[in-house]
Design an enzyme around this catalytic site. Structure first.
Site, mmCIF file in Angstrom:
data_model
loop_
_atom_site.group_PDB
_atom_site.id
_atom_site.type_symbol
_atom_site.label_atom_id
_atom_site.label_comp_id
_atom_site.label_asym_id
_atom_site.label_seq_id
_atom_site.Cartn_x
_atom_site.Cartn_y
_atom_site.Cartn_z
ATOM 1 N N HIS A 65 0.957 -1.134 -0.021
ATOM 2 C CA HIS A 65 -0.026 -0.074 0.072
ATOM 3 C C HIS A 65 0.978 1.196 0.040
ATOM 4 O O HIS A 65 1.956 1.125 0.478
ATOM 5 C CB HIS A 65 -1.034 -0.041 1.275
ATOM 6 C CG HIS A 65 -1.847 1.036 1.150
ATOM 7 N ND1 HIS A 65 -3.073 0.987 0.470
ATOM 8 C CD2 HIS A 65 -1.832 2.063 1.920
ATOM 9 C CE1 HIS A 65 -3.671 2.151 0.824
ATOM 10 N NE2 HIS A 65 -3.170 2.951 1.539
ATOM 11 N N ASP A 85 -14.401 2.842 7.259
ATOM 12 C CA ASP A 85 -13.326 3.855 7.057
ATOM 13 C C ASP A 85 -13.748 4.629 5.977
ATOM 14 O O ASP A 85 -13.446 5.816 5.795
ATOM 15 C CB ASP A 85 -11.964 2.853 6.575
ATOM 16 C CG ASP A 85 -11.159 3.544 5.664
ATOM 17 O OD1 ASP A 85 -10.538 4.676 6.223
ATOM 18 O OD2 ASP A 85 -10.861 3.516 4.463
ATOM 19 N N LYS A 107 -8.141 -1.175 6.727
ATOM 20 C CA LYS A 107 -8.554 -1.751 5.471
ATOM 21 C C LYS A 107 -7.818 -3.094 5.013
ATOM 22 O O LYS A 107 -7.790 -3.958 4.717
ATOM 23 C CB LYS A 107 -9.020 -1.020 4.456
ATOM 24 C CG LYS A 107 -7.920 0.116 3.976
ATOM 25 C CD LYS A 107 -8.652 1.020 2.979
ATOM 26 C CE LYS A 107 -7.886 2.374 2.815
ATOM 27 N NZ LYS A 107 -8.539 3.664 3.182
HETATM 28 N N1 URA Z 1 -4.874 6.672 2.209
HETATM 29 C C1 URA Z 1 -5.739 6.044 3.005
HETATM 30 O O1 URA Z 1 -6.271 5.123 2.880
HETATM 31 N N2 URA Z 1 -6.317 6.715 4.039
HETATM 32 C C2 URA Z 1 -5.834 8.172 4.531
HETATM 33 O O2 URA Z 1 -6.500 8.785 5.509
HETATM 34 C C3 URA Z 1 -4.824 8.701 3.547
HETATM 35 C C4 URA Z 1 -4.327 8.017 2.493
#
Ligand code: URA
Length: 448
Positions: free
Chosen positions: A96, A175, A201
């Site tokens: 990620h 989220d 996530k």
């Molecule tokens: N990416 C995400 O998934 N969440 C955030 O708060 C910032 C970047």
């Protein structure tokens, strides 16, 4: 469950959103129960957005302890389905990025790691603010489906070791809701909120190990290297507490990665990189990341061995073939990967010429990202449509020399009326100096 029922379920404890907001506003530490109450309440529409916004702003200014951040992550993760990928492989590794401009690494890295034997279940995001999104880039390949069912996702992983899709409605729904509220209440750039958002996530998606690319610099959400390090350490700690392996790499975003910005332009640059003809910064980051993924997935015993394997998989064409295999599994037009001139392109092309002579000293990456959004490469709001062929191709990066009148960038757009303004904004994004600037560091820190 309604908030009332939740309250009743908590035996005699009665919680009040007002009192929790007040406690955080005054700098207090919230309990796991109080945090879970707020997250569930907002997710289930029992706490209204105006109260939750106030809670977010209190967190923004007062921060959170590690225990509070961990509780927030857990509540958000448990707000939906938590996948188990153990039936697919013992060693699944996801990656990620916190988001950047020209950040197309996932599209090269996922097939590269899978070609080396690691199972890569990757759930990706769309463009956000000035940054691009992997899903939008993949969708510039005609037919490429990013809304796979769980069954198809698992089947593709078993068959090809790689699948890339969007986060389903069922994964960490809290989220999604909280993020949308943060986006419009100026509470995105908060370290506790970013850490909980990303990790909730990623943990729910079920991979056993995680590689995090934490961007830092003028094109990143977190601009200060010290803050980026705090965020990286925090996410690694959360992963460890949840018994997942995790490595975070803090990488530079003081200029776009590679030269291409915009969806199909970036796919072309990914193809070039997989044919070993890509930009040096992009290639070296992908090779470094692949080596970390091989180590996390127990495919190699050292970073050095992983780098050698990654370079071989690029050189012998295995990684490119894996990209084609994944595209075929997901309905994408493989012919356009074999012949990138078939990928979508913009109607108008115009060159930006340098107004002066000297070395490129700095690039305002945030401005370049916003200009790309303006000419059609990203979304201005949730309803806007992306132009897959729109974008910017840089010709110069930090440290390069330019003569007056030499091209600095090429603009690709279908909105001819915007080219003049785009040129102005881009020109202002480059700073030129008579002296050679210090070399840019691509990898700042690695945290395991
Ligand atoms: N990416 C995400 O998934 N969440 C955030 O708060 C910032 C970047």
């Amino acid at each position: 469950m309604t908030l009332k029922k939740y309250n009743q379920g908590m035996s005699k404890i009665h919680l009040s959103p007002y009192e929790i907001i007040l406690k955080k506003r005054n700098g207090g530490n919230l309990s796991e129960l109080e945090i879970d109450f707020m997250v569930r309440g907002f997710n289930e529409c029992a706490i209204p957005p105006y109260q939750f916004s106030s809670f977010l702003m209190a967190v923004f200014f007062r921060g959170m302890s590690e225990d509070e951040i961990f509780s927030l992550t857990k509540s958000m993760m448990n707000s939906g389905e938590v996948l188990s990928l153990s039936e697919i492989s013992k060693y699944t590794v996801d990656k990620h990025s916190t988001g950047g401009v020209g950040d197309k690494v996932s599209i090269i890295l996922a097939p590269l790691a899978a070609a080396g034997g690691v199972t890569v279940p990757m759930m990706c995001g769309r463009s956000l603010g000035h940054t691009g999104g992997t899903l939008d880039k993949l969708e510039s390949i005609r037919g490429f489906r990013t809304n796979l069912s769980k069954k198809d996702f698992f089947r593709n992983l078993k068959k090809s070791k790689v699948a890339m899709m969007g986060q389903t409605e069922k994964i960490a729904p809290a989220d999604k809701k909280i993020y949308a509220l943060r986006d419009i209440t100026a509470t995105v750039d908060s370290i506790p909120l970013i850490a909980a958002s990303i990790m909730s996530k990623k943990l729910a998606e079920g991979a056993k190990a995680l590689l995090l690319d934490v961007k830092t610099g003028n094109g990143a959400f977190i601009k200060d290297i010290g803050d980026s390090e705090k965020l990286a350490r925090l996410m690694v700690k959360i992963a460890k507490k949840m018994k997942r392996k995790c490595t975070a790499v803090i990488t530079d975003m003081n200029q776009p990665l590679g030269y291409a910005i915009g969806n199909s332009l970036e796919i072309k640059e990914c193809i070039e990189t997989l044919h070993d003809r890509g930009p040096e910064d992009l290639k070296s980051l992908c090779v470094e990341f692949a080596a970390h993924m091989f180590l996390l997935g127990k495919k190699t015993k050292s970073i050095q061995a992983g780098k050698i394997l990654a370079l071989r998989l690029i050189k012998d064409g295995s990684a490119f073939r894996k990209l084609c295999e994944m595209a075929k599994n997901q309905g994408g037009d493989v012919k356009s990967l074999e012949n990138p001139s078939l990928l979508p392109s913009a109607k108008y092309i115009c060159r930006l010429k340098s107004a002066g002579k000297g070395y490129i000293k700095g690039i305002n990456t945030h401005e370049i990202g916003l200009t790309a959004v303006m000419i059609g490469a990203g979304r201005k709001d949730l309803s806007s449509k992306i132009d897959p062929g729109a974008g910017i191709m840089l010709h110069k990066k930090i440290g390069d020399f330019t003569e007056k009148g030499e091209p600095l960038a090429t603009i690709y757009t279908s909105r001819k009326n915007l080219t003049g303004y785009a040129k102005e904004r881009l020109l202002d994004s480059f700073s030129i100096s008579k002296t050679v600037p210090a070399k840019q560091k691509l990898i700042h820190r690695i945290i395991r």
